[in-house]
Design an enzyme around this catalytic site. Structure first.
Site, short mmCIF file in Angstrom:
data_model
loop_
_atom_site.label_atom_id
_atom_site.label_comp_id
_atom_site.label_asym_id
_atom_site.label_seq_id
_atom_site.Cartn_x
_atom_site.Cartn_y
_atom_site.Cartn_z
N GLU A 41 0.68 -1.31 -0.07
CA GLU A 41 0.03 -0.07 0.10
C GLU A 41 0.88 1.23 0.03
O GLU A 41 0.54 2.34 -0.63
CB GLU A 41 -0.92 0.15 1.26
CG GLU A 41 -2.04 -0.89 1.24
CD GLU A 41 -1.88 -2.44 1.65
OE1 GLU A 41 -0.66 -2.46 1.93
OE2 GLU A 41 -2.65 -3.12 1.65
N PHE A 90 -11.37 -8.04 13.75
CA PHE A 90 -10.38 -8.26 12.63
C PHE A 90 -9.85 -7.21 11.84
O PHE A 90 -10.92 -6.92 11.25
CB PHE A 90 -10.81 -9.71 12.18
CG PHE A 90 -9.67 -10.05 11.19
CD1 PHE A 90 -8.25 -10.30 11.64
CD2 PHE A 90 -9.71 -10.09 9.82
CE1 PHE A 90 -7.47 -10.83 10.81
CE2 PHE A 90 -8.81 -10.28 8.91
CZ PHE A 90 -7.46 -10.74 9.28
N GLN A 91 -8.47 -6.78 11.77
CA GLN A 91 -8.06 -5.96 11.02
C GLN A 91 -8.71 -4.63 11.29
O GLN A 91 -9.06 -3.76 10.10
CB GLN A 91 -8.19 -6.34 9.25
CG GLN A 91 -7.10 -7.38 9.21
CD GLN A 91 -7.15 -7.62 7.49
OE1 GLN A 91 -8.44 -7.23 6.90
NE2 GLN A 91 -6.03 -8.09 7.13
N LYS A 93 -17.62 -1.14 5.88
CA LYS A 93 -18.07 -2.15 4.95
C LYS A 93 -19.50 -2.44 4.91
O LYS A 93 -20.00 -2.52 3.60
CB LYS A 93 -17.38 -3.58 5.45
CG LYS A 93 -17.89 -4.78 4.46
CD LYS A 93 -16.97 -5.95 4.79
CE LYS A 93 -16.86 -7.05 3.75
NZ LYS A 93 -16.32 -8.48 4.17
N MET A 115 24.14 9.36 2.47
CA MET A 115 23.98 10.83 3.46
C MET A 115 24.29 10.76 4.75
O MET A 115 24.91 11.53 5.44
CB MET A 115 22.67 11.57 3.04
CG MET A 115 22.47 13.06 3.46
SD MET A 115 23.50 14.08 2.70
CE MET A 115 22.65 14.56 1.43
#
Lengths: 578, 181
Positions: free
Chosen positions: A53, A115-116, A165, A488
Site C-alpha cells: 500500500e 479483525f483488521q 463495509k 547521506m
C-alpha cells in the site's frame, strides 16, 4: 426514477464524476465490496494493483505531482490502512493532492477490536488536510465530493475517507444533486491589492532583489507568469528543491538552488539581498539554515496560499496570501512600465553580475561535473551522462528518492521543464522513487521516466518493479547510485561524528539480477567509460531497465551547510585532518 | 510562556474537537482548561480554551486551517466576562451545616443537595473567585469536587457571534442526506 445503488457503486460513480481515471490500491476484507463494484466500472476507472500500500500511496503522489491532478490510493482496513500512512504524511509535507480511500470494519463492530480494525482516522488526523469516517451509505457521495474538493483546492493535500463495509454494501438511490457546504473552508486565492502595491514598491526600489520560486509556482500553474515577472523586472531567480522546473536553468536570470546543498553563490546572494520575493515556498529549514540568520539584510515578501505559513519560520515584511499564479498576475498587472523601472533594471543587472562573479569564484556546477582524477566510477559521471541525454532525447520526467543521489540530481541535472523533477522533499521518504515513477509512467506513457535512487531507498520499495511489469509499463528506467552505504548519513558521520559509521554500511543483492528476476533488463556498470553506453541502451530498450551504477563509495555532496548554522557558512570540501 | 484564552467557533462534526486540541498536543502545550458547547446557531459549537504557550499566534493560524473551524480569537487581552462553575461535595454533618450555608452565601453558592452527612454546593464565578471559594470550603472536608472549564465572552458589541453562520450551511453530515432523497 433512478435505480438503487450500493455504497460501493456510488463510490465508483462519485470518483468517475470527479474525473478520476486511475487508482493505485490493494484489496482486503473490509474493502472487498468496493473491488466487487469496481469490476463494472473497469473501463472508466483503471485499478493498478501495487505490491504494498505504501507503494500505492507514492504512485498516487507521483501521478499527482507530474500531472497536477488528484492521485488516488486504496487500502483495506487495519494494516492496509496503516501501510498508507507514510505516503499520506509525505503528501501532506509536499502539499500533494491525494485521496486515500480505506475500507473499515462494519459499523456494528466498530471500536470492538474487530479483525483488521485500526482507527485510521485517528492515526491520520495530524497528517491529512482532512479525513472522514463514513458509516452511512447516504453520506458516501457527498463525502467523496467534499474530500476531492478539499484535496485539490487551496493548499492541496491528502484527504482520507474511511468507509465501513456495511455502508459500502447498503443500497440507496443516490442523490447526485450535491452542493458543498464548507463555511469554515474559504481559501484566499487573490492577494490583497494593498499588499501587492507594497510589494511592487519594495521591488521597484530594491538594489539587490531576488525571487525565490517554491513548490507553489508549478502547483498553481504559474510558470509562464514567473518567467514574465523575472524578465520584466530583471530580478534573478532562485529555485528551491520543489521549485526546480518552475524556471529554466539555462535562462540568463536563473541562478540555481539555495539551502543546505544549494550553490554557494545562491546562499551568499540570499545573505546579501535587500528584497526577497518568495513565491509559494515555505522557508523550510533546509532552505534557511539557522532561521534567525537567514537573509539578514532583506525585506521579505512572502506569497503563500496558506496563511499559517506566513511568519512561521522567518519574519516577513509584506505577507501576501493567495494563489501563486494569481498573485504573480496581479504583480504583473500593477508593474510599472519598463522605463519607469529603469533604476530597478540597472540595479538588478549590476547585482546579477555580482552574483555571477561569486559563482565563478566559488565552484560552479561545471566544476562539479568535472570529475576528480580517479579511475573509479564517480556519481558525477552518471549525472553528466544523464544531463547530456535527458534534454537531447525528448520528453522526460525524473523521480528521485532521498539522500545524496537526490541532492546530486537537483544540483547537476540541467532542469528546464515544469513538473519534470519529482521528489520527496519535506518528509524525505526513502523508497519514494520506484513507486512514484510507476505513477508518473502511467500518467505519461510516451515520456521516459527515470527513477534515480540510492541502494538504500531502492531496497525499501523495489517490489513495485513487479507492478510495472504487470501493467505493461515500458518507459521506466531506474538508476541505482550504488555506493554500499546509506550515503547521506555516512557523510554526516564522516564530517561531524568522527567517521563512526554506525549502521550505514549496506549490502544488497545483485540488483541487475534482481531486475532480471522481475522481468526487467538489468545492467551493472563499474567503469566511467561504460556509463554513456548503458544510458543509450536503456533508451534503446523497449521495456523497463535498471542500471546498477557501482560508484566510488565515500563521496560527499558539496557544497554543504552544516545543520543549525547560517547558510552563509558553507563547507566546500572535506576538511583535511589536522 | 504566557497564558492565553482562546475562543473558537467550529462546526459540530465528529473529530472537530480532537483536531483542534491536537494542534496544541503536537507542540507539547498543556491545555489548562477546555469548555465546549452549543451556540445560538444549531450545528455550531463554541470552544473556550486556556493554554500556556509561547507562540499562540501560530497555533491560532493553524486552527484556521482546520476545515470545521469558522472563527478563532485570542481574547487574552480583551475585556471579557469569564466564568467557571464548580460542584463540591463536602463533609457536613448536622452540626456543621449552618456554617457551610453561611460560607456559601458569601460566595453566592447554591446548595443543591443535602444528605445525612454531606452537602453539594454549586458555585459560579470568575476563575479566581472559584479558586477562592474552593480554598475557603476545603477545611470542611471535600469529598468530591468538579470544575467546568472556563468560558469567556468579549464584553460590548464587538463579539464572536455565530449568527452569521447559516444553520442550514453547517455540517451537511448533521442533516441526514436521506431526508433529501
Amino acid at each position: 426514477m433512478s435505480e438503487q445503488r450500493t455504497g460501493a457503486q456510488i463510490m465508483c460513480e462519485a470518483l468517475i464524476r470527479d474525473g478520476v481515471e486511475v487508482m493505485f490500491g490493494y484489496p482486503g476484507g473490509a474493502i472487498m465490496p468496493f473491488y466487487y463494484a469496481m469490476w463494472e466500472y473497469r473501463d472508466q476507472l483503471r485499478h493498478v494493483l501495487v505490491r504494498h500500500e505504501q507503494g500505492g500511496g507514492h504512485a498516487a503522489e507521483g501521478y499527482a505531482r507530474a500531472t497536477g491532478k488528484l492521485g488516488v490510493c486504496i487500502g483495506t482496513s487495519g494494516p492496509g490502512a496503516t501501510n498508507l500512512v507514510t505516503a499520506i504524511a509525505d503528501a501532506m509535507m509536499d502539499s500533494t493532492p491525494m485521496l486515500a480511500i480505506t475500507g473499515q470494519v462494519s459499523s456494528a463492530v466498530l471500536g470492538k477490536d474487530a479483525f483488521q480494525e485500526t482507527d485510521i482516522t485517528g492515526i491520520t488526523m495530524p497528517i491529512t488536510k482532512h479525513n472522514y469516517l463514513v458509516k452511512r451509505v447516504e453520506d458516501i457521495a457527498y463525502v467523496i465530493k467534499e474530500a476531492i474538493h478539499l484535496a485539490t483546492t487551496g493548499r492541496p493535500g491528502p484527504v482520507l475517507v474511511d468507509i465501513t463495509k456495511d455502508a459500502m454494501q447498503a443500497k440507496i438511490v443516490p442523490n447526485w444533486n450535491l452542493k458543498l457546504h464548507l463555511p469554515g473552508y474559504k481559501p484566499t486565492t487573490h492577494g490583497n491589492s494593498r499588499q501587492i502595491r507594497e510589494a511592487i514598491g519594495l521591488l521597484s526600489n530594491a538594489k539587490k532583489p531576488l525571487v525565490m520560486a517554491g513548490n507553489g509556482v508549478q502547483m498553481s500553474g504559474g510558470v509562464a507568469e514567473l518567467r514574465e515577472l523575472a524578465e520584466r523586472t530583471g530580478i534573478p531567480v532562485i529555485t528551491t528543491l520543489h521549485g526546480i522546473g518552475a524556471f529554466p536553468e539555462d535562462h540568463p536570470l536563473s541562478i540555481g538552488m539555495p539551502g543546505m546543498h544549494g550553490w554557494v553563490h545562491v546562499n551568499r546572494a540570499i545573505q546579501e539581498c535587500d528584497v526577497l520575493l518568495n513565491i509559494g515556498g515555505r522557508f523550510d529549514d533546509r532552505v534557511t539554515g539557522k532561521a534567525s540568520t537567514f537573509a539578514p539584510n532583506a525585506k521579505i515578501i512572502h506569497v503563500d496560499i496558506d496563511p499559517s505559513e506566513i511568519g512561521k519560520n522567518v519574519k516577513v515584511t509584506v505577507p501576501i496570501v493567495g494563489d501563486a499564479r494569481n498573485v504573480m498576475q496581479a504583480l504583473l498587472d500593477e508593474l510599472p512600465a519598463r522605463e519607469e523601472l529603469a533604476a530597478l533594471h540597472g540595479n538588478a543587472s549590476d547585482w546579477l553580475e555580482h552574483i555571477r562573479d561569486m559563482q565563478d569564484k566559488h565552484q560552479h556546477k561545471q566544476q562539479y561535473l568535472n570529475r576528480p582524477d580517479t579511475s573509479n566510477l564517480m556519481p558525477h559521471d552518471v549525472y553528466a551522462a544523464l544531463t547530456r541525454n535527458l534534454n537531447a532525447r525528448g520528453p522526460y520526467r525524473v523521480v528521485t528518492d532521498v539522500g545524496q543521489h537526490q541532492m546530486w540530481a537537483a544540483q547537476l541535472i540541467d532542469w528546464q521543464h515544469p513538473r519534470t523533477h519529482i521528489t520527496s522533499g519535506g518528509a524525505g521518504t526513502m523508497g519514494f522513487s520506484v513507486p512514484a515513477a510507476l505513477g508518473v509512467a502511467i500518467a505519461y506513457p510516451d515520456e521516459t521516466v527515470w527513477a534515480i535512487c540510492g541502494d538504500g531507498g531502492f531496497q525499501m520499495m523495489n517490489q513495485e518493479m513487479a507492478t510495472i511489469i504487470q501493467e505493461g509499463i515500458t518507459n521506466v528506467k531506474i538508476c541505482v547510485i550504488n555506493n554500499g552505504y546509506l550515503g547521506m548519513v555516512r557523510q554526516w558521520q564522516e564530517l561531524f561524528e568522527q567517521k563512526r559509521y554506525s549502521g550505514t554500511p549496506l549490502s544488497g543483492p545483485n540488483f541487475a539480477k534482481l531486475a532480471e528476476a522481475y522481468g526487467w533488463k538489468g545492467l551493472t556498470i563499474e567503469r566511467a567509460e561504460d556509463v554513456e553506453a548503458a544510458i543509450a541502451e536503456a533508451y534503446a530498450t523497449d521495456g523497463p531497465v535498471l542500471i546498477d551504477f557501482r560508484v566510488e563509495r565515500e563521496v560527499n555532496v558539496y557544497p554543504m551547510v552544516p545543520q543549525g548554522v547560517s547558510i552563509g557558512e558553507m563547507i566546500m570540501e572535506t576538511p583535511n585532518p589536522a | 510562556m504566557n497564558k492565553h484564552t482562546i475562543v473558537a467557533l467550529m462546526q459540530d462534526r465528529p473529530g472537530a474537537l480532537n483536531r483542534a486540541v491536537s494542534l496544541f498536543r503536537r507542540r507539547g502545550y498543556n491545555i489548562e482548561s477546555l469548555a465546549v458547547g452549543h451556540t445560538e446557531t444549531e450545528g455550531i459549537s463554541r470552544m473556550t480554551l486556556v493554554v500556556e504557550s509561547a507562540d499562540v499566534e501560530q497555533v491560532v493560524k493553524q486552527l484556521y486551517r482546520l476545515v470545521e473551524v469558522l472563527k478563532v480569537s485570542d481574547v487574552t487581552s480583551d475585556p471579557t466576562v469569564e466564568r467557571e462553575m464548580v460542584l463540591v461535595k463536602i463533609h457536613a454533618p448536622a452540626d456543621k451545616r449552618a456554617e457551610v450555608v453561611a460560607v456559601g452565601e458569601i460566595f453566592g453558592a447554591k446548595i443543591v443537595d443535602v444528605g445525612a452527612t454531606t452537602m453539594v454546593l454549586e458555585m459560579t464565578g470568575t476563575p479566581s473567585k472559584v479558586e477562592n471559594f474552593v480554598d475557603v470550603i476545603k477545611p470542611f472536608g471535600v469529598k468530591e469536587m468538579m470544575r467546568t472549564g472556563r468560558i469567556a465572552m468579549v464584553r460590548g458589541a464587538r463579539g464572536h457571534g455565530a449568527q452569521s453562520y447559516d444553520a442550514a450551511e453547517n455540517g451537511h453530515l448533521a442533516e441526514p442526506l436521506a431526508a433529501l432523497n
